[in-house]
Design an enzyme around this catalytic site. Structure first.
Site, mmCIF file in Angstrom:
data_model
loop_
_atom_site.group_PDB
_atom_site.id
_atom_site.type_symbol
_atom_site.label_atom_id
_atom_site.label_comp_id
_atom_site.label_asym_id
_atom_site.label_seq_id
_atom_site.Cartn_x
_atom_site.Cartn_y
_atom_site.Cartn_z
ATOM 1 C CB CYS A 138 32.335 1.273 81.900
ATOM 2 S SG CYS A 138 34.150 1.805 81.786
ATOM 3 C CD GLU B 108 32.576 4.058 73.937
ATOM 4 O OE1 GLU B 108 31.781 3.530 74.671
ATOM 5 O OE2 GLU B 108 33.358 4.319 74.865
ATOM 6 C CG HIS C 81 36.224 5.365 78.574
ATOM 7 N ND1 HIS C 81 36.516 5.549 79.157
ATOM 8 C CD2 HIS C 81 35.220 5.101 77.575
ATOM 9 C CE1 HIS C 81 35.688 4.533 79.937
ATOM 10 N NE2 HIS C 81 34.817 3.866 79.046
HETATM 11 C C1 LIG Z 1 24.226 0.244 76.541
HETATM 12 C C2 LIG Z 1 24.560 -0.358 76.181
HETATM 13 N N1 LIG Z 1 25.107 -0.570 76.592
HETATM 14 C C3 LIG Z 1 25.452 -1.962 76.446
HETATM 15 N N2 LIG Z 1 27.269 -2.312 77.017
HETATM 16 N N3 LIG Z 1 28.366 -1.098 77.469
HETATM 17 C C4 LIG Z 1 28.972 -0.969 76.909
HETATM 18 O O1 LIG Z 1 28.399 -1.122 75.855
HETATM 19 C C5 LIG Z 1 29.535 0.746 77.395
HETATM 20 C C6 LIG Z 1 29.430 1.591 77.049
HETATM 21 C C7 LIG Z 1 28.484 2.066 76.601
HETATM 22 C C8 LIG Z 1 27.220 2.040 78.088
HETATM 23 C C9 LIG Z 1 25.892 3.555 78.288
HETATM 24 C C10 LIG Z 1 26.540 4.319 76.890
HETATM 25 C C11 LIG Z 1 28.087 3.535 76.395
HETATM 26 C C12 LIG Z 1 30.923 -0.420 77.269
HETATM 27 N N4 LIG Z 1 31.821 0.799 77.303
HETATM 28 O O2 LIG Z 1 32.424 0.941 78.273
HETATM 29 C C13 LIG Z 1 33.190 1.795 76.377
HETATM 30 O O3 LIG Z 1 33.274 2.600 76.948
HETATM 31 C C14 LIG Z 1 25.530 -2.894 75.715
HETATM 32 F F1 LIG Z 1 25.907 -4.286 75.725
HETATM 33 C C15 LIG Z 1 24.514 -2.782 75.116
HETATM 34 N N5 LIG Z 1 23.922 -3.168 74.725
HETATM 35 C C16 LIG Z 1 22.411 -3.115 73.772
HETATM 36 C C17 LIG Z 1 22.440 -3.781 72.312
HETATM 37 N N6 LIG Z 1 22.930 -5.182 72.481
HETATM 38 C C18 LIG Z 1 22.585 -5.207 70.860
HETATM 39 C C19 LIG Z 1 22.919 -7.062 70.610
HETATM 40 O O4 LIG Z 1 24.351 -7.195 71.421
HETATM 41 C C20 LIG Z 1 24.130 -7.072 72.738
HETATM 42 C C21 LIG Z 1 23.888 -5.253 73.127
HETATM 43 C C22 LIG Z 1 23.413 -4.935 74.111
HETATM 44 N N7 LIG Z 1 23.505 -1.324 75.460
HETATM 45 NI NI NI Z 2 33.393 2.613 79.485
#
Ligand SMILES: Cc1nc(NNC(=O)[C@H](CC2CCCC2)CN(O)CO)c(F)c(N2CCN3CCOC[C@@H]3C2)n1
Ligand code: NI
Length: 183
Positions: free
Chosen positions: A110, A154, A157
């Site tokens: 997160c 989300e 949250h």
């Molecule tokens: C799974 C994932 N979680 C990443 N981070 N965490 C987040 O998004 C948190 C939200 C996610 C955590 C688990 C489910 C939702 C943010 N949250 O706290 C919002 O509440 C990533 F960054 C990521 N990816 C994969 C796809 N990739 C495409 C190219 O660019 C980089 C990107 C990296 N996949």
């Molecule tokens: Ni989060």
């Protein structure tokens, strides 16, 4: 533009509040919030911009994470079939969900949590949600797989729930049971 300085970290009570629904039709201010959050997520996925501004990569962001206790979140994520979900949603509501659960095999993280919390985060395998998108259109989506998990992170949250609250074995024995989804 939103940067990591704008992202509220765990310990801030806003992350534990139940966020307020937004009035409809969407005000320009709430539309802008959704646009700004979507832009952050896209920026965080752009290697040059992320490097330049020190952004942690993300696929979703909820308004409480930028200090706004409103039922707004944005997602920019591609599912297993290569479908891109790039949208802001207001007042999302789970109208139905499977009993079956699913989880990301590597657990979750997160942007508001500056530490690794290992463990599987069980989530509904399939769910149907309704809401209003950043252009003010009513949306109804049946979600499954990876994108269903992202949406649920989300949605949590907006109800003050952090991903680690759902990791088995971490719970505080004196803590009240987690709310399911209000149908
Ligand atoms: C799974 C994932 N979680 C990443 N981070 N965490 C987040 O998004 C948190 C939200 C996610 C955590 C688990 C489910 C939702 C943010 N949250 O706290 C919002 O509440 C990533 F960054 C990521 N990816 C994969 C796809 N990739 C495409 C190219 O660019 C980089 C990107 C990296 N996949
Ligand atoms: Ni989060």
């Amino acid at each position: 533009m939103i940067t990591m300085d704008d992202i509220v970290r765990e310990g801030n009570p806003i992350l534990r509040k139940v966020a307020e629904p937004v009035e409809l039709p969407l005000t320009d201010e709430d539309k802008q919030t959704l646009v700004d959050m979507l832009e952050f997520i896209k920026n965080s996925q752009d290697p040059e911009i992320a490097e330049k501004y020190g952004l942690r990569p993300g696929v979703g962001l909820a308004a409480p994470q930028i200090g706004i206790s409103k039922r707004l979140f944005a997602i920019h994520a591609t599912d297993e079939n290569g479908n891109l979900y790039s949208m802001g949603i207001a007042n999302p509501k789970v109208v139905s969900h499977s009993v079956e659960t699913n989880e990301l095999e590597n657990g979750e993280g997160c942007l508001s949590v500056d530490r690794d919390v290992p463990g599987l985060v069980p989530r509904r395998a399939r769910l149907t949600i309704t809401g209003v998108d950043h252009e003010g259109n009513d949306v109804r989506m049946r979600l499954r797989g990876y994108i269903a998990i992202v949406f649920q992170h989300e949605l949590d949250h907006l109800d003050g729930i952090m991903f680690y609250d759902r990791i088995e074995g971490l719970e505080d024995p004196f803590k009240k049971p987690l709310p399911g989804f209000a149908l």
